[in-house]
Design a protein around this motif. Sequence first.
Motif, mmCIF file in Angstrom:
data_model
loop_
_atom_site.group_PDB
_atom_site.id
_atom_site.type_symbol
_atom_site.label_atom_id
_atom_site.label_comp_id
_atom_site.label_asym_id
_atom_site.label_seq_id
_atom_site.Cartn_x
_atom_site.Cartn_y
_atom_site.Cartn_z
ATOM 1 N N GLY A 237 9.106 -14.257 5.912
ATOM 2 C CA GLY A 237 10.044 -14.059 4.817
ATOM 3 C C GLY A 237 10.650 -12.671 4.855
ATOM 4 O O GLY A 237 11.857 -12.496 4.647
ATOM 5 N N PHE A 238 9.796 -11.676 5.152
ATOM 6 C CA PHE A 238 10.317 -10.319 5.303
ATOM 7 C C PHE A 238 11.159 -10.203 6.568
ATOM 8 O O PHE A 238 12.245 -9.604 6.549
ATOM 9 C CB PHE A 238 9.183 -9.299 5.348
ATOM 10 N N LYS B 252 6.917 -12.879 -6.727
ATOM 11 C CA LYS B 252 7.258 -12.311 -5.421
ATOM 12 C C LYS B 252 8.759 -12.102 -5.182
ATOM 13 O O LYS B 252 9.142 -11.082 -4.596
ATOM 14 C CB LYS B 252 6.643 -13.164 -4.301
ATOM 15 N N PRO B 253 9.650 -13.014 -5.592
ATOM 16 C CA PRO B 253 11.073 -12.748 -5.341
ATOM 17 C C PRO B 253 11.557 -11.443 -5.950
ATOM 18 O O PRO B 253 12.426 -10.778 -5.385
ATOM 19 C CB PRO B 253 11.760 -13.969 -5.969
ATOM 20 N N ARG B 254 11.000 -11.059 -7.103
ATOM 21 C CA ARG B 254 11.405 -9.804 -7.725
ATOM 22 C C ARG B 254 10.880 -8.596 -6.948
ATOM 23 O O ARG B 254 11.460 -7.513 -7.000
ATOM 24 C CB ARG B 254 10.903 -9.753 -9.177
ATOM 25 N N LEU B 255 9.771 -8.797 -6.212
ATOM 26 C CA LEU B 255 9.204 -7.702 -5.438
ATOM 27 C C LEU B 255 9.933 -7.490 -4.119
ATOM 28 O O LEU B 255 9.849 -6.406 -3.540
ATOM 29 C CB LEU B 255 7.721 -7.965 -5.167
ATOM 30 N N LEU C 23 1.687 -20.638 1.706
ATOM 31 C CA LEU C 23 2.198 -19.320 1.318
ATOM 32 C C LEU C 23 3.604 -19.044 1.842
ATOM 33 O O LEU C 23 4.148 -17.973 1.589
ATOM 34 C CB LEU C 23 1.251 -18.223 1.830
ATOM 35 N N ARG C 24 4.190 -20.005 2.566
ATOM 36 C CA ARG C 24 5.482 -19.733 3.203
ATOM 37 C C ARG C 24 6.617 -19.656 2.182
ATOM 38 O O ARG C 24 7.549 -18.877 2.356
ATOM 39 C CB ARG C 24 5.774 -20.801 4.254
ATOM 40 N N ASP C 25 6.540 -20.443 1.120
ATOM 41 C CA ASP C 25 7.576 -20.377 0.093
ATOM 42 C C ASP C 25 7.536 -19.002 -0.583
ATOM 43 O O ASP C 25 6.480 -18.532 -1.016
ATOM 44 C CB ASP C 25 7.334 -21.490 -0.944
ATOM 45 N N ARG C 26 8.667 -18.313 -0.642
ATOM 46 C CA ARG C 26 8.802 -16.997 -1.288
ATOM 47 C C ARG C 26 8.014 -15.900 -0.560
ATOM 48 O O ARG C 26 7.684 -14.876 -1.145
ATOM 49 C CB ARG C 26 8.361 -17.054 -2.754
#
Length: 483
Positions: free
Chosen positions: A152-153, A109-112, A143-146
């Motif tokens: 997060g967005f 996810k971080p790459r996305l 699910l909050r991490d990353r």
Amino acid sequence: MNAKVLMVQGCTSDAGKSALVTGICRVLARRGLKVAPFKPQNMALNSAVTVDGGEIGRAQAVQAQACGLLPHSDMNPVLLKPNSDIGAQVIVQGHAVGNLDACDYHGHKPRLLGKVLESFGRLKQAYDFVVVEGAGSPAEINLRDRDIANMGFAEAADCPVVIIADIDRGGVFAHLVGTLELLSESEQARVRGFVINRFRGDIALLKPGLDWLEARSGKPVLGVLPYLHDLHLEAEDALPQPAAGSSADKFRVIVPRLPRISNHTDFDPLRLHPDVDLQFVGMGEAIPGADLIILPGSKNVRADLDWLRASGWEAALLRHLRYGGKVIGICGGFQMLGQAIHDPLGIEGPAGSSTGLGLLEIDTELRAEKQLHRVGGHLTLENAAVEGYEIHAGISSGPGLLRPAVRLTGRDDGAMAADGQVLGTYLHGLFDSSPAGAALLRWAGLAAPAELDYVDLREQGIGRMADAVEKYLDWEKIVAIFA
């Protein structure tokens, strides 16, 4: 241009996020403003083909319609299409990049996030307003991490948030207060207000609760949307609830509820047709008699074909045809009707081949490059006009294609059995066009189907949602929240 932005998040899935974004988009468009929808990450098997040749979630295509736009892949840069209980095909900016299981995707996810912000940035530069939809709930601790779908967005994009909750589920105040409590301090500050959805009854009886909620949270209630009976907005993913009861005098259509059924919005025009009793039939349910059986699309065709056989559908189809019934296969359902399905690259599961149902003279091979097309043409039945879209990895071949079901601009599609009882096509949206829907129902045995303008029904649903937003929400406060 640098658009003003508002994000709608929900306490739960199906709280009304998609509908509220649709309504806000249409109200802004009515005022002559340039507005676009955006959803950073979506998980859905109902998808749409975009004007730039990509694939996004169906809900964002409906929201684009509300804005008066054609759907674009930037409106939903990450789409997950589950093909097993723990894995999904990952689609980035409209195109599949591979299959990942849940743990691998979490690490990816971080790459996305960069791709998400890239698409979002293009929309911000092109429009006056961007209305963002979250996914599920922002308070899912695991699910909050990353996270790239909710807070997060919102943190990365620095945008304000409104939270919507469904009072029809019960516990609406616990949902709202609990969701807020589970957010970080900076995330709580982003929440500028609440919307309560699907309220039935006297609003005066709810007023003490609204006052308490505002005092407890320090956030305003921006409005209470009523329960809009018979509202039709295409579903993001969940199958529609079955009707209270079937009618013996209606034309009966049954559809197997495949474990990985995709684009079931294909059947909305039949579900809403006054002459049709449409039923989805699931695992363990008796397969009733029908006038027409339709095999739907699937995200895992070979596995869903195994499920069909295990559930008794193969014998039911052969019996149905012996008694003169008609069968249609759409996309994956079309592939199942053929002689064989080959997946040498393991596109949808373990590599291998499966024997098809043998009702059409075609073979299908799944390939790495997905076919994504917005198309139009005519059915070979009555030369009825039809428009739709194709989303499939399979390429079909064989003598059955010499009897096409559809003549598209520049090419043919699908197949008809020599006896005229079985029809298959890659075309989604087969029943959306009034002429095509009526021709198919006449072919299947309904002598004089009533007129149904599904395109107008879809537009009416968007309009009703916008009317409710204007009437029941504090519109001036909502506009002021955009930043």
